[in-house]
Design an enzyme around this catalytic site. Sequence first.
Site, mmCIF file in Angstrom:
data_model
loop_
_atom_site.group_PDB
_atom_site.id
_atom_site.type_symbol
_atom_site.label_atom_id
_atom_site.label_comp_id
_atom_site.label_asym_id
_atom_site.label_seq_id
_atom_site.Cartn_x
_atom_site.Cartn_y
_atom_site.Cartn_z
ATOM 1 C CE LYS A 11 -3.999 -2.164 2.210
ATOM 2 N NZ LYS A 11 -5.056 -1.998 3.236
ATOM 3 C CE1 TYR A 51 -9.502 -2.997 -0.054
ATOM 4 C CE2 TYR A 51 -8.620 -1.142 -1.285
ATOM 5 C CZ TYR A 51 -8.424 -2.229 -0.440
ATOM 6 O OH TYR A 51 -7.167 -2.544 0.023
ATOM 7 C CG PHE A 59 -13.607 1.273 6.564
ATOM 8 C CD1 PHE A 59 -13.093 0.691 5.419
ATOM 9 C CD2 PHE A 59 -14.256 0.465 7.485
ATOM 10 C CE1 PHE A 59 -13.236 -0.670 5.176
ATOM 11 C CE2 PHE A 59 -14.404 -0.899 7.264
ATOM 12 C CZ PHE A 59 -13.894 -1.462 6.101
ATOM 13 N NE ARG A 87 -7.024 -13.629 5.775
ATOM 14 C CZ ARG A 87 -7.497 -12.411 5.555
ATOM 15 N NH1 ARG A 87 -7.211 -11.759 4.438
ATOM 16 N NH2 ARG A 87 -8.266 -11.827 6.443
ATOM 17 C CB THR A 93 -7.288 -5.823 9.575
ATOM 18 O OG1 THR A 93 -7.689 -7.009 8.893
ATOM 19 C CG2 THR A 93 -7.616 -4.605 8.718
ATOM 20 N NE ARG A 104 -2.535 -5.858 7.115
ATOM 21 C CZ ARG A 104 -3.560 -6.596 6.736
ATOM 22 N NH1 ARG A 104 -3.997 -7.594 7.496
ATOM 23 N NH2 ARG A 104 -4.171 -6.351 5.587
ATOM 24 C CG ASN A 114 -3.679 -2.312 6.682
ATOM 25 O OD1 ASN A 114 -3.521 -1.911 5.526
ATOM 26 N ND2 ASN A 114 -4.651 -3.145 7.013
ATOM 27 C CG HIS A 117 -5.644 -6.238 0.036
ATOM 28 N ND1 HIS A 117 -6.817 -6.322 0.744
ATOM 29 C CD2 HIS A 117 -5.796 -7.049 -1.042
ATOM 30 C CE1 HIS A 117 -7.649 -7.147 0.099
ATOM 31 N NE2 HIS A 117 -7.054 -7.593 -0.991
ATOM 32 C CD GLU A 128 -9.022 -9.313 -3.405
ATOM 33 O OE1 GLU A 128 -7.868 -9.641 -3.068
ATOM 34 O OE2 GLU A 128 -9.875 -8.897 -2.607
HETATM 35 P P1 CMP Z 1 -7.538 -4.489 3.461
HETATM 36 O O1 CMP Z 1 -7.066 -5.879 3.684
HETATM 37 O O2 CMP Z 1 -6.924 -3.741 2.328
HETATM 38 O O3 CMP Z 1 -9.132 -4.507 3.237
HETATM 39 C C1 CMP Z 1 -9.930 -3.377 3.492
HETATM 40 C C2 CMP Z 1 -9.186 -2.300 4.188
HETATM 41 O O4 CMP Z 1 -9.962 -1.319 4.814
HETATM 42 C C3 CMP Z 1 -8.392 -2.902 5.318
HETATM 43 O O5 CMP Z 1 -7.318 -3.663 4.786
HETATM 44 C C4 CMP Z 1 -8.003 -1.673 6.122
HETATM 45 O O6 CMP Z 1 -6.781 -1.104 5.704
HETATM 46 C C5 CMP Z 1 -9.111 -0.682 5.767
HETATM 47 N N1 CMP Z 1 -9.885 -0.269 6.943
HETATM 48 C C6 CMP Z 1 -9.995 1.007 7.374
HETATM 49 N N2 CMP Z 1 -10.781 1.060 8.466
HETATM 50 C C7 CMP Z 1 -11.164 -0.215 8.737
HETATM 51 C C8 CMP Z 1 -11.980 -0.811 9.752
HETATM 52 N N3 CMP Z 1 -12.562 -0.086 10.718
HETATM 53 N N4 CMP Z 1 -12.163 -2.153 9.722
HETATM 54 C C9 CMP Z 1 -11.586 -2.923 8.740
HETATM 55 N N5 CMP Z 1 -10.799 -2.406 7.746
HETATM 56 C C10 CMP Z 1 -10.583 -1.057 7.756
#
Ligand code: CMP
Length: 140
Positions: A11, A51, A59, A87, A93, A104, A114, A117, A128
């Site tokens: 990212k 997304y 968010f 993962r 996350t 992370r 973070n 992804h 994806e």
């Molecule tokens: P990612 O795996 O890219 O998938 C969705 C992204 O939304 C997640 O990682 C986070 O970086 C982002 N995100 C931001 N706020 C939240 C939240 N409250 N809960 C989950 N994902 C979030």
Amino acid sequence: MAVERTLSIIKPDATARNLTGKINTRFEEAGLRLVAQRRLKLTREQAEAFYAVHAERPFYNDLCTYMTSGPIVVQVLEGENAIARNREVMGNTNPANAAEGTIRKDFGQNIEANSVHGSDAPETAAVEIAFFFSTCDIVG
Ligand code: CMP
């Protein structure tokens, strides 16, 4: 165990801090092979489409703004149980809840920035991967 492929994204917070190589080393040390990789800047339209599954989440708008704020690196990782393995290597996350030694935990700044992804299931991995790569881009 089956050999799988998963979609990974490094990212904008990580590319800004020149962490692509360090993150790729984590993947390779975990037995994941980088079988496709490209650096790009997402358009707003692409971020919203990628997304779309989160479109109703509070968010979503901020996430799309963030994901278009700088370059990203999209990649296909291949290996035994690649989706779950990736993962594990990424960690929770939210970097604040991520285990020691995960990407992370070590590099993530907050739940949005973070660093990485990764696809969460075989079905989403297929969708994806096809979002960014055609079959001939992936060399296993
Ligand atoms: P990612 O795996 O890219 O998938 C969705 C992204 O939304 C997640 O990682 C986070 O970086 C982002 N995100 C931001 N706020 C939240 C939240 N409250 N809960 C989950 N994902 C979030």
